[in-house]
Write an enzyme that holds these catalytic residues in place. Sequence first.
Site, mmCIF file in Angstrom:
data_model
loop_
_atom_site.group_PDB
_atom_site.id
_atom_site.type_symbol
_atom_site.label_atom_id
_atom_site.label_comp_id
_atom_site.label_asym_id
_atom_site.label_seq_id
_atom_site.Cartn_x
_atom_site.Cartn_y
_atom_site.Cartn_z
ATOM 1 N N HIS A 61 16.293 -10.698 14.979
ATOM 2 C CA HIS A 61 15.472 -11.468 15.909
ATOM 3 C C HIS A 61 15.736 -12.974 15.820
ATOM 4 C CE1 HIS A 61 12.460 -8.052 14.924
ATOM 5 N NE2 HIS A 61 13.227 -7.686 15.934
ATOM 6 N N LYS A 71 12.684 -20.385 8.935
ATOM 7 C CA LYS A 71 11.845 -19.431 8.210
ATOM 8 C C LYS A 71 12.108 -19.523 6.718
ATOM 9 C CE LYS A 71 12.078 -16.024 11.950
ATOM 10 N NZ LYS A 71 12.496 -14.665 12.322
ATOM 11 N N TYR A 131 6.503 -14.644 5.293
ATOM 12 C CA TYR A 131 7.398 -15.735 5.648
ATOM 13 C C TYR A 131 6.671 -16.835 6.393
ATOM 14 C CZ TYR A 131 7.947 -13.169 10.108
ATOM 15 O OH TYR A 131 7.734 -12.501 11.280
ATOM 16 N N ASP A 169 14.226 -3.076 19.199
ATOM 17 C CA ASP A 169 15.364 -3.414 18.335
ATOM 18 C C ASP A 169 16.586 -2.552 18.622
ATOM 19 O OD1 ASP A 169 13.851 -5.400 17.204
ATOM 20 O OD2 ASP A 169 13.550 -4.382 15.289
#
Length: 184
Positions: A61, A71, A131, A169
């Site tokens: 992603h 991130k 995260y 996905d």
Amino acid sequence: MGFIETGFQGLWIFEPKVFGDDRGYFYESYSARAFQANGLEFHFVQDNQARSSYGVVRGLHYQEHPYCQTKLIRALEGTILDVVVDCRKGSPTYGKVFSIELSAENKKQLLIPAGFAHGYSVLTEQAEVMYKVDRFYHKESEGGILFSDPALAIDWKVPAGQMILSEKDKLYPTFAAGNHSFFF
């Protein structure tokens, strides 16, 4: 706190200093001061947490400009294989894959700059991942790369028959067919 170069500009492994004794352990999982002392200055705006079972593959992603995210990933429980693909046109590592096992045991973290596609697979019975991101999620800007792109040849360390994926996905384009707007 230790920062380890990965060979991908801006992509860092962070190994916190852990203080342990017979009572357990303590460590600073994030310190803006330590990151800034190493030239890494971010304003994280949100923490995300996900729990998944063995075989789950999430990714790959990213969010397009101007909503792309940096991130800082870590595993709170279990072990994941964290995987990134450099999507920054002009980068010496453009189209290359980097992966690392992050676990509750090793306490390593991966700092992923904007311009990378990100995903992970769960290698233990359960894993809990946390995260930080420096920009809020923006649905209209989400994008991705097919997890099984043959040109990337990612070994997710989970047998294909045991992978658990979202329908979304499974439908992302390959890296070559994608429309990445990131520049180095």
